[in-house]
Motif scaffolding. Structure first.
Motif: not given
Length: 182
Positions: A75-81, A85-88, A103-104, A120-127
């Motif tokens: 379930g975690i793998a599905r949500v953070f796939n 793209g960008d998620q809130a 997720y990145s 869980i590493p996340l990347k904000m393209v718009n910082p």
């Protein structure tokens, strides 16, 4: 633990407990400079901000070491796939702010009996996070109208202006002239 949500879905419902989040105060900078031979120092052409990275340290909470644990991990793998793209992302200790990120990286889970630990590493393209705070960015004056532009954040930014025809007449031409030097 911190209450957190991804696209409105609570981490608890995914079997995740958020222990802590690492959100840098500012994103990394990109300096634009050039060195000239025979001249001390550098010429400075300004700076911009790069993407911001966030790390979420979580515990995976399962009822047993086999089926429920593996169901939670799937379930975690599905949500953070990352393909989503960008998620809130929202956090209970940062009310009124939304972090748009994806997720990145890599997602190794350290299994400990019934549970597991994962960062869980996340990347904000718009910082910049979105927020409920409003800042007056710019005032557009057109006789006899005055329109104030407000942003959704707390850092000055260039506005995006969307013009929509709400009338029944077709607009055949339209021109915007910038009266100010940028």
């Amino acid at each position: 633990m911190i209450d957190a949500k991804v696209n409105g879905v609570s981490f608890k419902s995914l079997g995740l407990g958020l222990i802590r989040h690492d959100i840098p105060v500012l994103p990394p900078t990109k300096d634009y400079t050039i060195e000239i031979a025979g001249r001390d120092g550098e010429l400075d052409f300004g700076v911009t901000y790069g993407p911001r990275t966030i790390e979420l340290e979580c515990v995976v909470m399962a009822n047993d070491t086999t089926i429920d644990y593996h169901n939670k991990v799937a379930g975690i793998a599905r949500v953070f796939n990352a393909k989503r793209g960008d998620q809130a992302f929202t956090f209970s200790d940062l009310p009124g702010k939304r972090y748009m990120a994806r997720y990145s990286g890599t997602l190794p889970i350290e299994k400990i009996l019934f549970d597991g630990r994962v960062t869980i590493p996340l990347k904000m393209v718009n910082p910049w996070p979105e927020s409920d705070e409003r800042v007056t960015e710019l005032t557009i004056t057109h006789s006899p109208e005055v329109t104030s532009i407000t942003s959704k954040g707390d850092v000055q930014a260039e506005p995006i202006i969307v013009l929509t025809n709400t009338g029944s007449n077709l607009i055949r031409s339209f021109r915007i002239t910038n009266e100010y030097t940028i």
